[in-house]
Enzyme design. Sequence first.
Site, PDB file in Angstrom:
ATOM      1  N   GLU A   1     -26.755  -5.177  -0.305  1.00  0.00           N
ATOM      2  CA  GLU A   1     -25.850  -6.222   0.180  1.00  0.00           C
ATOM      3  C   GLU A   1     -24.424  -5.867  -0.189  1.00  0.00           C
ATOM      4  O   GLU A   1     -24.195  -5.004  -1.039  1.00  0.00           O
ATOM      5  CB  GLU A   1     -26.254  -7.576  -0.426  1.00  0.00           C
ATOM      6  CG  GLU A   1     -26.123  -7.607  -1.940  1.00  0.00           C
ATOM      7  CD  GLU A   1     -26.846  -8.792  -2.566  1.00  0.00           C
ATOM      8  OE1 GLU A   1     -28.084  -8.842  -2.482  1.00  0.00           O
ATOM      9  OE2 GLU A   1     -26.159  -9.653  -3.131  1.00  0.00           O
TER      10      GLU A   1
ATOM     11  N   ASP B   1     -15.514  -8.667  -3.081  1.00  0.00           N
ATOM     12  CA  ASP B   1     -14.454  -8.497  -4.068  1.00  0.00           C
ATOM     13  C   ASP B   1     -13.811  -9.848  -4.364  1.00  0.00           C
ATOM     14  O   ASP B   1     -12.819 -10.226  -3.762  1.00  0.00           O
ATOM     15  CB  ASP B   1     -13.417  -7.516  -3.532  1.00  0.00           C
ATOM     16  CG  ASP B   1     -12.563  -6.950  -4.647  1.00  0.00           C
ATOM     17  OD1 ASP B   1     -12.877  -7.212  -5.824  1.00  0.00           O
ATOM     18  OD2 ASP B   1     -11.583  -6.257  -4.345  1.00  0.00           O
TER      19      ASP B   1
ATOM     20  N   TYR C   1     -25.250 -14.446  -5.085  1.00  0.00           N
ATOM     21  CA  TYR C   1     -25.858 -13.114  -5.195  1.00  0.00           C
ATOM     22  C   TYR C   1     -26.937 -13.014  -6.270  1.00  0.00           C
ATOM     23  O   TYR C   1     -27.491 -11.957  -6.489  1.00  0.00           O
ATOM     24  CB  TYR C   1     -24.798 -12.030  -5.403  1.00  0.00           C
ATOM     25  CG  TYR C   1     -23.969 -12.171  -6.664  1.00  0.00           C
ATOM     26  CD1 TYR C   1     -24.560 -12.093  -7.921  1.00  0.00           C
ATOM     27  CD2 TYR C   1     -22.601 -12.368  -6.583  1.00  0.00           C
ATOM     28  CE1 TYR C   1     -23.809 -12.218  -9.073  1.00  0.00           C
ATOM     29  CE2 TYR C   1     -21.827 -12.492  -7.733  1.00  0.00           C
ATOM     30  CZ  TYR C   1     -22.449 -12.422  -8.971  1.00  0.00           C
ATOM     31  OH  TYR C   1     -21.704 -12.550 -10.113  1.00  0.00           O
TER      32      TYR C   1
ATOM     33  N   CYS D   1      22.155   0.690  14.440  1.00  0.00           N
ATOM     34  CA  CYS D   1      20.816   1.240  14.675  1.00  0.00           C
ATOM     35  C   CYS D   1      20.707   2.639  14.068  1.00  0.00           C
ATOM     36  O   CYS D   1      21.513   3.513  14.371  1.00  0.00           O
ATOM     37  CB  CYS D   1      20.529   1.292  16.168  1.00  0.00           C
ATOM     38  SG  CYS D   1      18.984   2.154  16.536  1.00  0.00           S
TER      39      CYS D   1
ATOM     40  N   CYS E   1      20.406   5.219  17.160  1.00  0.00           N
ATOM     41  CA  CYS E   1      21.435   5.479  18.166  1.00  0.00           C
ATOM     42  C   CYS E   1      22.831   5.045  17.730  1.00  0.00           C
ATOM     43  O   CYS E   1      23.803   5.263  18.454  1.00  0.00           O
ATOM     44  CB  CYS E   1      21.073   4.783  19.481  1.00  0.00           C
ATOM     45  SG  CYS E   1      21.217   2.992  19.387  1.00  0.00           S
TER      46      CYS E   1
ATOM     47  N   CYS F   1      17.534  -3.453  17.637  1.00  0.00           N
ATOM     48  CA  CYS F   1      18.622  -2.652  18.184  1.00  0.00           C
ATOM     49  C   CYS F   1      18.931  -3.231  19.556  1.00  0.00           C
ATOM     50  O   CYS F   1      18.029  -3.480  20.345  1.00  0.00           O
ATOM     51  CB  CYS F   1      18.179  -1.196  18.311  1.00  0.00           C
ATOM     52  SG  CYS F   1      19.253  -0.248  19.407  1.00  0.00           S
TER      53      CYS F   1
ATOM     54  N   CYS G   1      18.684   3.086  23.838  1.00  0.00           N
ATOM     55  CA  CYS G   1      18.448   3.729  22.536  1.00  0.00           C
ATOM     56  C   CYS G   1      17.334   4.770  22.664  1.00  0.00           C
ATOM     57  O   CYS G   1      16.229   4.450  23.108  1.00  0.00           O
ATOM     58  CB  CYS G   1      18.059   2.658  21.521  1.00  0.00           C
ATOM     59  SG  CYS G   1      17.479   3.314  19.964  1.00  0.00           S
TER      60      CYS G   1
END
Length: 677
Positions: free
Chosen positions: A118, A122, A230, A416, A419, A434, A439
């Site tokens: 099984e 966590d 469990y 940017c 560019c 941007c 660009c």
Amino acid sequence: MSKARPSADVRVRIDELRRLVEEADRAYYQKGEAPLTDQEYDRFRDELVALEEAHPELAAEDSPTRRVGYAPEAAFAEVVHTEPMLSLEKVNEPERFAAWAAGLDEDGTGAPPPLTVEPKIDGVAVELVYRDGALAVGSTRGDGTKGEDITANLRTVKSIPAKLRGAGVPALLEVRGECFLTKDDFEEMNRAFAAAGEDRKANPRNFAAGSLKQKDAAETAKRPLRFTAYGLGACEWGARPPRSWSEARERLAALGVPVVEDALFTQSADAAGAQSGIAELLRRRDDLPFEIDGAVVKVDPFDAQRRLGTRSRTPRWAIAYKFPPREGRSVVRAIEVSVGRTGKLTPVAVVEPCPVGGITITNASLHNRMELARLDVRIGDTVRIMRAGDVIPQVVEVQKDLRPRGAEPFAWPTTCPACGGGVESPPDEPLSFCTNLACPAQIEARLIHFAQRTAMDIEGLGEKLVAKLVAERGVTTPADLFRLRAEDLESLDRMGETSAANLVARIDASKSRPLPRLLFALGIRQVGLSTARDLAMKFGTLERLRAATRDDLLAVPDVGGIVADAILAFFAEPRNRAVLDGLLAAGVAPPAEEAAATEGPFVGKTIVFTGELVALTRDGAKELAVKLGAKAAGSVSKKTDLVVAGPGAGSKLEKARELGVKVVDEEEFLRMAGVKP
Ligand code: IVH
């Protein structure tokens, strides 16, 4: 021969390790915090155990290696567990698992006991005590012997029944299980925290631990915790006690206690069967709604468990097979801001290579401008990185105490980075864009998306070549690709005559890709491959889709207002229409889609494919099923009409048999589909 006296170094190291492990245990068990990653903790603890074994004269009663957890905090009343809550021995290689399994038949009867497999969820271990069917006490594991009384907090967890239901409620039931959050709930809570200006939690487990340690149960109630059983502690079942874990699990389910779902539970397995159960869980790890850090294999019959017995901290009858950790820690070398195909600016931390979730990573996402500012990541910082599911690794926390002196806050770009154009950063919005439509970064990203395997599948048209085509051949839209001639490509460096001709041929061949791929390739916002499939099925041709009204779009399954508006906006944009006209003029002509069948054996049926397929790919099989009017689903349930199983099919096949769902092989499916005589 006398044994060498331990050197001063060894003493110092042992002291240091004891302090580290001790502090980590205290933080974890008392506060629900994790100052070390799992690997770091395991490494320190393993080193300590090895040193203590090599130097028994340095053993100490109060070493953290002699405990399971940490003594409870004074704030909560103490609960003594009737039976100690044990931990699990861990392995992470098939060989060591096989050695454990082989050892189960030590008395050599040749009949090793059946095993169960099984998920190792966590989360946080808790124990629930039911007396005469009513929840009496809920507690943490604590040091294994004594835990904290967190009954009030656990009563707020929706999946924990206040009363057991059904017939045969035992006089006493001590059930153990994991408290956890689903990945989605965790993300949502974290978003809410971030919006409220509070710290994000590093992972669902820490979040669950912290939630259970709230002094005010009303606070715990706000956290979407879940519980899955469990194991058992002391129980009084009366006349007919369960004889195995798998039987107990079914009894728990009947009493209303959540247990791991059938599809994730393997029973009656031998060692090889358990190995494939483990492999199946590892494969499905990313698709599960909650985080798992491994698989737990248990000897199923309780009498065999009793015969095998326990060591001081761990049982001999169970073992945890650990999966690669999802968390790591590394140092930030640089912070880069990239520009995507929509012009969005995304910050990324470039880190020293480090292993996370089974791969070595060098980049971790910082999401957006606001998240970067909130985390306050700086170059040189030590950061915690997490990779959940198949998502891109992300920075979740900065270790501020390890920050190098003089590290400056990161200055968000005002132009940017690709560019030099303008950047729009609305003050209340996390995203920056941007503003330059021309660009080159956007152009390149759009072209790469267009050519990728799941879109137009133009092999060889990768990042580097696209960058060159944009810079040196003036390519700006997908339509330009179809105008390229071999001569245009040959002269690009390192591309010879043959490869140029091959590439042109591959671009040419992509003209007849199916409509869903073309739609996806266009990069319409909100339209992924699966929506593209639905649209293609409904409208059949690009022309008809272009002419669709909002209502037409809303009639497509899974298309809502946001998606419909994104599609309308795309087709309303003159530049996009010009690109589409360019594509059609260049001869891009996806074959008309056939509408889904309205009669035949598959209409309205839900089909699940599992195991290997030979004649079809998984995607191809699903597409065929959809064409024939069926729905392709991912998991088997009562609603499944047909399971197509190939070699290597596992739990889905088992589940289908359990539920009595019809199972056929690939050949039979093809025959039913009329593809094969
Ligand atoms: S069995 C004696 N089964 O892992 C056997 N544990 O390292 C006790 N865990 O304390 C544990 N999922 O918190 C078992 N399916 C599972 C589990 C599981 C998660 C946790 C549990 C336990 C720890 C052991």
